[in-house]
Design a protein around this motif. Structure first.
Motif, short mmCIF file in Angstrom:
data_model
loop_
_atom_site.label_atom_id
_atom_site.label_comp_id
_atom_site.label_asym_id
_atom_site.label_seq_id
_atom_site.Cartn_x
_atom_site.Cartn_y
_atom_site.Cartn_z
N ARG A 39 48.55 75.59 53.10
CA ARG A 39 48.48 76.09 54.48
C ARG A 39 47.87 77.42 54.52
O ARG A 39 47.31 77.76 55.65
CB ARG A 39 49.92 76.13 55.19
N TRP A 42 44.18 76.68 54.14
CA TRP A 42 43.44 75.85 55.30
C TRP A 42 44.44 75.75 56.39
O TRP A 42 45.58 74.90 56.49
CB TRP A 42 42.97 74.41 55.14
N PRO A 44 46.67 74.89 59.52
CA PRO A 44 46.64 73.95 60.69
C PRO A 44 46.05 74.03 61.82
O PRO A 44 45.90 75.46 62.27
CB PRO A 44 48.13 73.46 60.75
N GLU A 45 45.38 73.03 62.41
CA GLU A 45 44.36 73.00 63.55
C GLU A 45 45.31 73.90 64.79
O GLU A 45 46.52 73.28 65.06
CB GLU A 45 44.00 72.00 64.17
N LYS A 46 44.74 74.62 65.44
CA LYS A 46 45.48 75.33 66.84
C LYS A 46 45.34 74.32 68.02
O LYS A 46 44.56 73.42 67.86
CB LYS A 46 44.83 76.68 67.23
N GLU A 47 46.19 74.33 68.72
CA GLU A 47 46.17 73.44 69.98
C GLU A 47 44.96 73.72 70.72
O GLU A 47 44.52 74.94 71.10
CB GLU A 47 47.36 73.63 70.90
N GLN A 49 41.97 73.35 69.64
CA GLN A 49 41.03 73.32 68.70
C GLN A 49 40.02 72.04 68.58
O GLN A 49 38.88 72.01 68.83
CB GLN A 49 41.43 73.86 67.56
N HIS A 50 40.89 70.93 68.70
CA HIS A 50 40.28 69.58 68.71
C HIS A 50 39.64 69.23 69.78
O HIS A 50 38.38 68.77 69.89
CB HIS A 50 41.60 68.50 68.27
N ILE A 53 36.12 71.07 69.68
CA ILE A 53 35.26 70.24 68.84
C ILE A 53 34.60 68.99 69.27
O ILE A 53 33.39 68.90 69.21
CB ILE A 53 35.96 70.19 67.38
#
Length: 76
Positions: A39, A42, A44-47, A49-50, A53
């Motif tokens: 962690r 890398w 975790p993805e932030k809200e 962010q997906h 992308i």
């Protein structure tokens, strides 16, 4: 002294790998060390962010399509 030394060496040779296997397979150690380190490297993805992308992919796909259409119209 020869037999005692050989028994000690054989015990040491067998105990070291078994101890390392036992230590490395402890769930607490795995979570404390491996998962936290992962962690840290890398995160975790932030809200959102997906979504960013996916929007970027869509813009790039549209640009590629427009480029191919311009090339096709010029060649016609």
């Amino acid at each position: 002294m020869g037999v005692k030394l050989e028994v000690f060496r054989m015990t040491l040779y067998l105990a070291f790998p078994v101890a390392m296997f036992w230590i490395s397979n402890q769930a607490e150690w795995f979570e404390d060390y491996v998962i936290l380190r992962k962690r840290e490297l890398w995160p975790p993805e932030k809200e959102g962010q997906h979504q960013e992308i996916e929007e970027f992919k869509e813009r790039m796909r549209k640009q590629q399509e427009e480029k191919f259409l311009r090339i096709a119209q010029q060649n016609s």
